[in-house]
Design a protein around this motif. Structure first.
Motif, PDB file in Angstrom:
ATOM      1  N   LEU A  67      17.322  13.381 -26.730  1.00  0.00           N
ATOM      2  CA  LEU A  67      17.316  12.372 -26.617  1.00  0.00           C
ATOM      3  C   LEU A  67      17.863  12.077 -24.967  1.00  0.00           C
ATOM      4  CD1 LEU A  67      17.362   9.877 -29.420  1.00  0.00           C
ATOM      5  CD2 LEU A  67      16.797  12.151 -29.240  1.00  0.00           C
ATOM      6  N   LYS A  68      18.506  13.157 -24.532  1.00  0.00           N
ATOM      7  CA  LYS A  68      19.473  13.243 -22.862  1.00  0.00           C
ATOM      8  C   LYS A  68      18.330  12.248 -22.548  1.00  0.00           C
ATOM      9  CE  LYS A  68      23.719  15.200 -24.079  1.00  0.00           C
ATOM     10  NZ  LYS A  68      23.881  16.761 -23.360  1.00  0.00           N
ATOM     11  N   LYS A  69      17.342  12.950 -22.151  1.00  0.00           N
ATOM     12  CA  LYS A  69      16.205  12.551 -21.224  1.00  0.00           C
ATOM     13  C   LYS A  69      15.103  11.054 -21.355  1.00  0.00           C
ATOM     14  CE  LYS A  69      14.132  17.565 -21.033  1.00  0.00           C
ATOM     15  NZ  LYS A  69      13.121  18.343 -21.252  1.00  0.00           N
ATOM     16  N   LEU A  70      14.898  11.016 -23.115  1.00  0.00           N
ATOM     17  CA  LEU A  70      14.766   9.477 -23.155  1.00  0.00           C
ATOM     18  C   LEU A  70      15.557   8.643 -23.259  1.00  0.00           C
ATOM     19  CD1 LEU A  70      13.749   9.643 -27.290  1.00  0.00           C
ATOM     20  CD2 LEU A  70      12.030   9.556 -24.801  1.00  0.00           C
ATOM     21  N   THR A  71      16.804   9.053 -22.677  1.00  0.00           N
ATOM     22  CA  THR A  71      17.754   7.748 -22.521  1.00  0.00           C
ATOM     23  C   THR A  71      17.997   7.110 -20.819  1.00  0.00           C
ATOM     24  OG1 THR A  71      20.298   9.065 -22.225  1.00  0.00           O
ATOM     25  CG2 THR A  71      19.565   8.367 -24.229  1.00  0.00           C
ATOM     26  N   GLN A  72      17.295   8.530 -20.131  1.00  0.00           N
ATOM     27  CA  GLN A  72      16.966   8.003 -19.151  1.00  0.00           C
ATOM     28  C   GLN A  72      15.724   6.602 -18.756  1.00  0.00           C
ATOM     29  OE1 GLN A  72      16.305  12.385 -17.258  1.00  0.00           O
ATOM     30  NE2 GLN A  72      18.594  12.843 -17.914  1.00  0.00           N
ATOM     31  N   HIS A  73      14.719   7.050 -19.670  1.00  0.00           N
ATOM     32  CA  HIS A  73      13.466   6.333 -19.389  1.00  0.00           C
ATOM     33  C   HIS A  73      14.232   5.221 -19.952  1.00  0.00           C
ATOM     34  CE1 HIS A  73      10.814   8.661 -17.763  1.00  0.00           C
ATOM     35  NE2 HIS A  73      11.548  10.099 -18.593  1.00  0.00           N
ATOM     36  N   HIS A  74      14.973   5.039 -21.579  1.00  0.00           N
ATOM     37  CA  HIS A  74      14.969   3.534 -21.833  1.00  0.00           C
ATOM     38  C   HIS A  74      16.610   3.334 -21.870  1.00  0.00           C
ATOM     39  CE1 HIS A  74      11.066   3.963 -23.657  1.00  0.00           C
ATOM     40  NE2 HIS A  74      11.448   5.118 -23.736  1.00  0.00           N
ATOM     41  N   LYS A  75      16.633   2.182 -21.214  1.00  0.00           N
ATOM     42  CA  LYS A  75      17.994   1.544 -20.650  1.00  0.00           C
ATOM     43  C   LYS A  75      18.943   1.189 -21.917  1.00  0.00           C
ATOM     44  CE  LYS A  75      17.146   0.369 -15.756  1.00  0.00           C
ATOM     45  NZ  LYS A  75      17.567  -0.814 -14.614  1.00  0.00           N
ATOM     46  N   ASN A  76      17.985   0.863 -23.050  1.00  0.00           N
ATOM     47  CA  ASN A  76      19.089   0.268 -24.473  1.00  0.00           C
ATOM     48  C   ASN A  76      18.995   1.123 -25.385  1.00  0.00           C
ATOM     49  OD1 ASN A  76      15.813   1.136 -24.752  1.00  0.00           O
ATOM     50  ND2 ASN A  76      16.065  -1.436 -26.422  1.00  0.00           N
ATOM     51  N   LEU A  77      18.938   2.765 -25.707  1.00  0.00           N
ATOM     52  CA  LEU A  77      19.013   3.840 -25.840  1.00  0.00           C
ATOM     53  C   LEU A  77      20.142   4.109 -25.691  1.00  0.00           C
ATOM     54  CD1 LEU A  77      18.111   5.498 -28.274  1.00  0.00           C
ATOM     55  CD2 LEU A  77      16.897   6.893 -26.148  1.00  0.00           C
ATOM     56  N   LYS A  78      21.095   4.722 -26.596  1.00  0.00           N
ATOM     57  CA  LYS A  78      22.777   4.789 -26.800  1.00  0.00           C
ATOM     58  C   LYS A  78      22.373   6.555 -27.603  1.00  0.00           C
ATOM     59  CE  LYS A  78      25.013   1.400 -26.210  1.00  0.00           C
ATOM     60  NZ  LYS A  78      26.662   0.025 -27.278  1.00  0.00           N
ATOM     61  N   PHE A  79      23.028   7.767 -26.600  1.00  0.00           N
ATOM     62  CA  PHE A  79      22.915   9.322 -27.735  1.00  0.00           C
ATOM     63  C   PHE A  79      24.366   9.349 -28.270  1.00  0.00           C
ATOM     64  CE2 PHE A  79      23.003  13.611 -27.698  1.00  0.00           C
ATOM     65  CZ  PHE A  79      22.637  14.226 -29.135  1.00  0.00           C
ATOM     66  N   ILE A  80      25.320   9.561 -29.337  1.00  0.00           N
ATOM     67  CA  ILE A  80      26.314  10.215 -29.382  1.00  0.00           C
ATOM     68  C   ILE A  80      26.321  11.254 -30.235  1.00  0.00           C
ATOM     69  CG2 ILE A  80      28.034   9.564 -30.601  1.00  0.00           C
ATOM     70  CD1 ILE A  80      27.800   6.298 -30.454  1.00  0.00           C
ATOM     71  N   LYS A  81      27.244  12.845 -29.251  1.00  0.00           N
ATOM     72  CA  LYS A  81      26.712  13.761 -29.908  1.00  0.00           C
ATOM     73  C   LYS A  81      28.203  13.619 -30.670  1.00  0.00           C
ATOM     74  CE  LYS A  81      25.601  18.122 -29.760  1.00  0.00           C
ATOM     75  NZ  LYS A  81      24.061  19.059 -31.142  1.00  0.00           N
ATOM     76  N   SER A  82      28.040  14.051 -32.233  1.00  0.00           N
ATOM     77  CA  SER A  82      29.348  14.528 -32.757  1.00  0.00           C
ATOM     78  C   SER A  82      29.576  16.337 -32.478  1.00  0.00           C
ATOM     79  CB  SER A  82      28.992  14.028 -33.962  1.00  0.00           C
ATOM     80  OG  SER A  82      29.879  14.656 -35.247  1.00  0.00           O
ATOM     81  N   PRO A  83      30.453  16.335 -32.188  1.00  0.00           N
ATOM     82  CA  PRO A  83      30.943  17.639 -32.733  1.00  0.00           C
ATOM     83  C   PRO A  83      30.882  19.209 -33.623  1.00  0.00           C
ATOM     84  CG  PRO A  83      32.702  16.934 -32.469  1.00  0.00           C
ATOM     85  CD  PRO A  83      31.952  15.374 -32.015  1.00  0.00           C
ATOM     86  N   GLN A  84      30.778  18.103 -35.088  1.00  0.00           N
ATOM     87  CA  GLN A  84      30.574  18.175 -36.553  1.00  0.00           C
ATOM     88  C   GLN A  84      30.073  17.550 -37.126  1.00  0.00           C
ATOM     89  OE1 GLN A  84      34.459  18.939 -38.692  1.00  0.00           O
ATOM     90  NE2 GLN A  84      34.959  17.139 -37.301  1.00  0.00           N
ATOM     91  N   ASN A  85      29.063  18.467 -38.161  1.00  0.00           N
ATOM     92  CA  ASN A  85      28.458  17.414 -38.849  1.00  0.00           C
ATOM     93  C   ASN A  85      29.482  16.666 -40.343  1.00  0.00           C
ATOM     94  OD1 ASN A  85      26.814  16.268 -40.965  1.00  0.00           O
ATOM     95  ND2 ASN A  85      25.640  18.587 -41.449  1.00  0.00           N
ATOM     96  N   LEU A  86      29.169  15.257 -40.015  1.00  0.00           N
ATOM     97  CA  LEU A  86      30.390  14.313 -40.360  1.00  0.00           C
ATOM     98  C   LEU A  86      29.586  13.432 -41.810  1.00  0.00           C
ATOM     99  CD1 LEU A  86      31.661  12.221 -37.592  1.00  0.00           C
ATOM    100  CD2 LEU A  86      32.669  14.838 -38.392  1.00  0.00           C
ATOM    101  N   GLY A  87      28.294  14.233 -42.135  1.00  0.00           N
ATOM    102  CA  GLY A  87      27.786  13.145 -42.843  1.00  0.00           C
ATOM    103  C   GLY A  87      27.059  11.963 -42.780  1.00  0.00           C
ATOM    104  N   PHE A  88      26.238  11.802 -43.721  1.00  0.00           N
ATOM    105  CA  PHE A  88      25.663  10.160 -43.569  1.00  0.00           C
ATOM    106  C   PHE A  88      26.346   9.435 -43.674  1.00  0.00           C
ATOM    107  CE2 PHE A  88      23.554   6.395 -45.259  1.00  0.00           C
ATOM    108  CZ  PHE A  88      22.373   5.863 -44.199  1.00  0.00           C
ATOM    109  N   SER A  89      27.736   8.985 -44.729  1.00  0.00           N
ATOM    110  CA  SER A  89      28.012   7.972 -44.160  1.00  0.00           C
ATOM    111  C   SER A  89      29.035   7.829 -42.680  1.00  0.00           C
ATOM    112  CB  SER A  89      29.324   7.600 -45.828  1.00  0.00           C
ATOM    113  OG  SER A  89      28.759   7.821 -47.141  1.00  0.00           O
ATOM    114  N   LYS A  90      29.764   8.336 -42.525  1.00  0.00           N
ATOM    115  CA  LYS A  90      30.859   8.937 -41.935  1.00  0.00           C
ATOM    116  C   LYS A  90      30.024   8.836 -39.956  1.00  0.00           C
ATOM    117  CE  LYS A  90      35.473  10.775 -39.993  1.00  0.00           C
ATOM    118  NZ  LYS A  90      36.266  12.034 -40.387  1.00  0.00           N
ATOM    119  N   GLY A  91      28.969   9.495 -40.412  1.00  0.00           N
ATOM    120  CA  GLY A  91      28.844   9.111 -39.248  1.00  0.00           C
ATOM    121  C   GLY A  91      27.888   7.923 -38.873  1.00  0.00           C
TER     122      GLY A  91
END
Length: 299
Positions: free
Chosen positions: A59-83
């Motif tokens: 995803l970090k590689k993709l963000t270099q090619h697409h300016k409208n792409l954001k990537f957020i990495k969570s330090p833990q699995n928060l599940g569907f709702s909270k994520g």
């Protein structure tokens, strides 16, 4: 949750990922390939639930090619709702589109949904028509889970007969649509306080749309907006989803229904479990028996 920001950005597309690197990249690429929207009119926000499959590197590689792409990495699995709720806080679009990480967007499907959204004068929710990998319709909307509906689902194969979940061939108002493809206004989502974070996975969209219906916010199934949904890419086999469905039904009824209805639901789920465990013992299917023994813990 944060209030919507003043912005000219029309749409934020949110993708939640968890060990689905290949599928997530495929979903993102299908968005860019299928849409005629200008890239400066929308953003793609990927929220990763602490994957261990090198999703972050791709995803970090993709963000270099697409300016409208954001990537957020969570330090833990928060599940569907909270994520998803956390992802929304970083979104700047007027409208939100939640997509599963195993979705392939068909030609102009998102464009059509956004056109529909912009024509709505009131708060709304909308979902697209999901297809299986072979192109057949995937049941992805239905009536709210009243006790008769739940009975039909667990004892009468209600999904098979189109009683509990279905896929209409026309645009129509429905009680709920699948959270694998769900659009609304950011302001609407925030007013409803987002997904219930006490639901880790499964039934979260049902709960959200049920709360919306209590405020006279309607949900529309858009049959002309097509998406292929590969299905359960991040689930842990068949056992885990069954446990979560049992847990989801139980929590939903505790939250929204009277104690008498809760007791009837509990009886139905217990009876279903005992029946399946008995049949599994006869046919010597230990995996099936263990699945429903574990599901009983969630009732």
């Amino acid at each position: 949750m944060n209030k919507p920001e003043n912005t000219s950005l029309e749409l934020s597309i949110i993708i939640l990922s968890y060990n689905t690197r290949k599928f997530t990249v495929q979903t993102i690429e299908s968005i860019y390939q299928s849409s005629v929207m200008k890239k400066d009119s929308y953003e793609i926000v990927v929220f990763d639930n602490n994957s261990t499959d090198d999703t972050d590197q791709s995803l970090k590689k993709l963000t270099q090619h697409h300016k409208n792409l954001k990537f957020i990495k969570s330090p833990q699995n928060l599940g569907f709702s909270k994520g998803n709720n956390i992802a929304v806080e970083s979104c700047i679009g007027k409208y939100l589109l939640f997509l599963n990480s195993d979705i392939i967007v068909h030609k102009e499907a998102i464009d059509k949904m956004l056109d529909f959204a912009k024509k709505q004068k009131k708060d709304f929710f909308a979902g697209g028509k999901l297809l299986n990998q072979d192109g057949t319709p995937q049941p992805s909307c239905g009536p709210f889970y009243s006790l008769p509906v739940i009975f039909g689902a667990i004892f009468l194969r209600g999904d098979y007969w189109g009683l509990t979940r279905y896929s209409p061939d026309q645009i129509k108002k429905v009680d709920w649509v699948s959270g694998a493809c769900l659009m609304t206004k950011k302001s609407t989502f925030i007013d409803l306080q987002g997904f219930d974070e006490r639901i880790f996975m499964y039934m979260e969209e049902i709960d959200l749309l049920y709360r919306a219906s209590k405020k006279k916010i309607f949900t529309t199934f858009l049959s002309d907006c097509l998406y292929t949904h590969l299905g359960s890419a991040s689930s842990k086999g068949k056992s885990y989803p069954i446990q979560q469905v049992f847990s989801g039904f139980t929590y939903f009824y505790r939250k929204h229904h009277h104690i008498s209805s809760q007791l009837v639901l509990k009886f139905m789920l217990q009876f279903k479990s005992v029946l399946v465990i008995y049949i599994a013992s006869i046919i010597n299917n230990k995996e099936l028996a263990n699945t429903y023994k574990n599901a009983q813990k969630y009732i």
